[in-house]
Design a protein around this motif. Sequence first.
Motif, mmCIF file in Angstrom:
data_model
loop_
_atom_site.group_PDB
_atom_site.id
_atom_site.type_symbol
_atom_site.label_atom_id
_atom_site.label_comp_id
_atom_site.label_asym_id
_atom_site.label_seq_id
_atom_site.Cartn_x
_atom_site.Cartn_y
_atom_site.Cartn_z
ATOM 1 N N LYS A 65 0.841 -1.198 0.000
ATOM 2 C CA LYS A 65 0.000 0.000 0.000
ATOM 3 C C LYS A 65 0.878 1.250 0.000
ATOM 4 N N LYS A 66 1.966 1.206 0.746
ATOM 5 C CA LYS A 66 2.887 2.346 0.805
ATOM 6 C C LYS A 66 3.513 2.621 -0.569
ATOM 7 N N ALA A 67 3.935 1.576 -1.259
ATOM 8 C CA ALA A 67 4.549 1.752 -2.577
ATOM 9 C C ALA A 67 3.561 2.341 -3.583
ATOM 10 N N LEU A 68 2.267 2.103 -3.366
ATOM 11 C CA LEU A 68 1.249 2.577 -4.300
ATOM 12 C C LEU A 68 0.513 3.825 -3.808
ATOM 13 N N GLN A 69 0.983 4.434 -2.740
ATOM 14 C CA GLN A 69 0.253 5.561 -2.153
ATOM 15 C C GLN A 69 0.128 6.755 -3.091
ATOM 16 N N LYS A 70 1.053 6.933 -4.012
ATOM 17 C CA LYS A 70 0.966 8.054 -4.951
ATOM 18 C C LYS A 70 0.214 7.688 -6.231
ATOM 19 N N TYR A 71 -0.142 6.428 -6.361
ATOM 20 C CA TYR A 71 -0.902 5.972 -7.523
ATOM 21 C C TYR A 71 -2.366 6.317 -7.289
ATOM 22 N N SER A 72 -2.918 7.147 -8.168
ATOM 23 C CA SER A 72 -4.278 7.628 -7.922
ATOM 24 C C SER A 72 -5.242 7.379 -9.079
ATOM 25 N N SER A 73 -4.811 6.714 -10.098
ATOM 26 C CA SER A 73 -5.682 6.469 -11.246
ATOM 27 C C SER A 73 -6.746 5.428 -10.916
ATOM 28 N N PRO A 74 -7.926 5.583 -11.482
ATOM 29 C CA PRO A 74 -8.948 4.545 -11.307
ATOM 30 C C PRO A 74 -8.401 3.214 -11.823
ATOM 31 N N THR A 75 -8.747 2.149 -11.130
ATOM 32 C CA THR A 75 -8.160 0.850 -11.443
ATOM 33 C C THR A 75 -9.239 -0.193 -11.695
ATOM 34 N N LEU A 76 -9.069 -0.932 -12.776
ATOM 35 C CA LEU A 76 -9.955 -2.023 -13.159
ATOM 36 C C LEU A 76 -9.165 -3.314 -13.001
ATOM 37 N N LEU A 77 -9.728 -4.255 -12.255
ATOM 38 C CA LEU A 77 -9.056 -5.522 -11.990
ATOM 39 C C LEU A 77 -9.825 -6.669 -12.628
ATOM 40 N N PHE A 78 -9.102 -7.512 -13.357
ATOM 41 C CA PHE A 78 -9.649 -8.763 -13.861
ATOM 42 C C PHE A 78 -8.961 -9.890 -13.118
ATOM 43 N N ALA A 79 -9.737 -10.848 -12.652
ATOM 44 C CA ALA A 79 -9.176 -12.008 -11.966
ATOM 45 C C ALA A 79 -9.917 -13.258 -12.428
ATOM 46 N N ALA A 80 -9.166 -14.282 -12.756
ATOM 47 C CA ALA A 80 -9.761 -15.538 -13.205
ATOM 48 C C ALA A 80 -9.983 -16.454 -12.006
ATOM 49 N N GLU A 81 -11.172 -16.989 -11.922
ATOM 50 C CA GLU A 81 -11.563 -17.814 -10.780
ATOM 51 C C GLU A 81 -10.610 -18.994 -10.555
ATOM 52 N N ASN A 82 -10.219 -19.670 -11.620
ATOM 53 C CA ASN A 82 -9.405 -20.879 -11.497
ATOM 54 C C ASN A 82 -7.986 -20.704 -12.022
ATOM 55 N N ASP A 83 -7.480 -19.492 -11.982
ATOM 56 C CA ASP A 83 -6.119 -19.238 -12.451
ATOM 57 C C ASP A 83 -5.134 -19.978 -11.553
ATOM 58 N N VAL A 84 -4.275 -20.792 -12.151
ATOM 59 C CA VAL A 84 -3.324 -21.577 -11.351
ATOM 60 C C VAL A 84 -2.223 -20.712 -10.759
ATOM 61 N N PHE A 85 -1.960 -19.549 -11.357
ATOM 62 C CA PHE A 85 -0.907 -18.669 -10.870
ATOM 63 C C PHE A 85 -1.447 -17.565 -9.958
ATOM 64 N N PHE A 86 -2.583 -16.985 -10.342
ATOM 65 C CA PHE A 86 -3.153 -15.841 -9.636
ATOM 66 C C PHE A 86 -4.647 -16.055 -9.402
ATOM 67 N N PRO A 87 -5.044 -16.971 -8.534
ATOM 68 C CA PRO A 87 -6.475 -17.250 -8.332
ATOM 69 C C PRO A 87 -7.210 -16.049 -7.751
ATOM 70 N N SER A 88 -8.416 -15.837 -8.236
ATOM 71 C CA SER A 88 -9.193 -14.663 -7.817
ATOM 72 C C SER A 88 -9.411 -14.617 -6.307
ATOM 73 N N LYS A 89 -9.541 -15.779 -5.657
ATOM 74 C CA LYS A 89 -9.787 -15.784 -4.208
ATOM 75 C C LYS A 89 -8.613 -15.192 -3.430
ATOM 76 N N LEU A 90 -7.426 -15.129 -4.028
ATOM 77 C CA LEU A 90 -6.276 -14.490 -3.394
ATOM 78 C C LEU A 90 -6.033 -13.081 -3.932
ATOM 79 N N ILE A 91 -6.234 -12.915 -5.227
ATOM 80 C CA ILE A 91 -5.929 -11.635 -5.881
ATOM 81 C C ILE A 91 -6.898 -10.527 -5.474
ATOM 82 N N VAL A 92 -8.178 -10.822 -5.419
ATOM 83 C CA VAL A 92 -9.174 -9.782 -5.129
ATOM 84 C C VAL A 92 -9.000 -9.193 -3.726
ATOM 85 N N PRO A 93 -8.944 -10.007 -2.671
ATOM 86 C CA PRO A 93 -8.766 -9.411 -1.336
ATOM 87 C C PRO A 93 -7.461 -8.622 -1.211
#
Length: 101
Positions: A33-61
């Motif tokens: 959060k500290k590294a991104l504190q100056k980042y202020s652009s609106p952000t759109l996140l895509f997460a795949a439910e069954n992604d073996v590398f980046f599963p949505s249940k971990l990425i979204v929270p």
Amino acid sequence: MFDDVIQEDVLLEMKYVYDYVKIETAFPKYATKKALQKYSSPTLLFAAENDVFFPSKLIVPRSEQIFSNLTKTVILQNSSHMQNNANINKILTEIEYFFSN
């Protein structure tokens, strides 16, 4: 990695990547959060439910914790790391809507 029939051109592309590209084997370090504190652009996140590398249940929270400007999250249901045509169309539609508003 795939949740649909693999098209021949995609399979060939993946073969070339693994045959000829030096792939980084370590995952990127976690953003804070500290590294991104100056980042202020609106952000759109895509997460795949069954992604073996980046599963949505971990990425979204995690994304909700570190992005104060997370505008929209799209979870691609029954989806894996590589997207099928239906999800590609959904992604493109969401991106178009996101940037037009």
